[in-house]
Design an enzyme around this catalytic site. Structure first.
Site, PDB file in Angstrom:
ATOM      1  N   HIS A  52       0.838  -1.190   0.000  1.00 40.72           N
ATOM      2  CA  HIS A  52       0.000   0.000   0.000  1.00 40.72           C
ATOM      3  C   HIS A  52       0.882   1.253   0.000  1.00 40.72           C
ATOM      4  CE1 HIS A  52      -3.738  -2.092   1.934  1.00 40.72           C
ATOM      5  NE2 HIS A  52      -3.182  -2.812   0.962  1.00 40.72           N
ATOM      6  N   GLU A  54       0.695   3.921   1.720  1.00 38.95           N
ATOM      7  CA  GLU A  54       1.034   4.398   3.064  1.00 38.95           C
ATOM      8  C   GLU A  54       2.217   3.633   3.638  1.00 38.95           C
ATOM      9  OE1 GLU A  54      -3.560   4.651   2.788  1.00 38.95           O
ATOM     10  OE2 GLU A  54      -1.992   3.308   2.087  1.00 38.95           O
ATOM     11  N   CYS A  82      -6.387   1.839   5.492  1.00 43.33           N
ATOM     12  CA  CYS A  82      -7.024   0.592   5.929  1.00 43.33           C
ATOM     13  C   CYS A  82      -6.460   0.199   7.294  1.00 43.33           C
ATOM     14  CB  CYS A  82      -6.759  -0.509   4.896  1.00 43.33           C
ATOM     15  SG  CYS A  82      -5.042  -1.064   4.861  1.00 43.33           S
ATOM     16  N   CYS A  85      -2.634  -0.386   7.268  1.00 36.49           N
ATOM     17  CA  CYS A  85      -1.884   0.872   7.263  1.00 36.49           C
ATOM     18  C   CYS A  85      -2.075   1.634   8.574  1.00 36.49           C
ATOM     19  CB  CYS A  85      -2.305   1.724   6.069  1.00 36.49           C
ATOM     20  SG  CYS A  85      -1.894   0.944   4.495  1.00 36.49           S
TER      21      CYS A  85
END
Length: 146
Positions: A52, A54, A82, A85
């Protein structure tokens, strides 16, 4: 806020360069809004669901700063982080998170239960700044790909 408009421009540029990737882009900034690092999702290209934007941005910022925590930085990202993260954000003690598109109920950082937050020794201030263009791009991507 000029830095938010700049973010949207950089996000749009990354989306156009990565049309087959989930359109999530993240920047980590100093408190005076200087970019430390930025990252785009790498989930689809790598076939790795943990890549991801992040997580990638946090890893890069930690390497650049050569520190364990990012307790003076701001994380700005297209989609609400999410739970994966969120865990990373909490562990590196980022104090503020700004995002433009909320996650589905129960899937984002805002869904942490108050009891869970109380047990943590840190939780960031989270701010949703709705942006129609970014939301439309996410809806379009997931409609086409899934």
């Amino acid at each position: 806020m000029d830095f938010l408009e700049g973010f949207q421009t950089r996000w749009a540029n990354q989306v156009s360069q990565n049309p087959n990737e989930i359109p999530s882009y993240t920047e980590i900034l100093t408190k005076d809004f200087q970019i430390i690092t930025s990252s785009f999702n790498f989930v689809e290209q790598s076939l790795n669901p943990t890549k991801h934007s992040e997580i990638l941005a946090i890893e890069a910022a930690l390497a650049i700063k050569k520190e364990r925590y990012l307790s003076e930085e701001i994380l700005i990202t297209a989609l609400e982080p999410c739970l994966l993260c969120a865990g990373a954000i909490i562990r590196v003690k980022i104090p503020e998170v700004i995002y433009f598109v909320p996650a589905k109920r129960g899937e984002g950082i805002s869904s942490y239960a108050p009891e869970s937050i109380y047990l943590l020794n840190h939780f960031p201030k989270c701010r949703l700044v709705p942006k129609t263009e970014i939301k439309s791009e996410f809806l379009s991507f997931f409609k086409e790909k899934r």
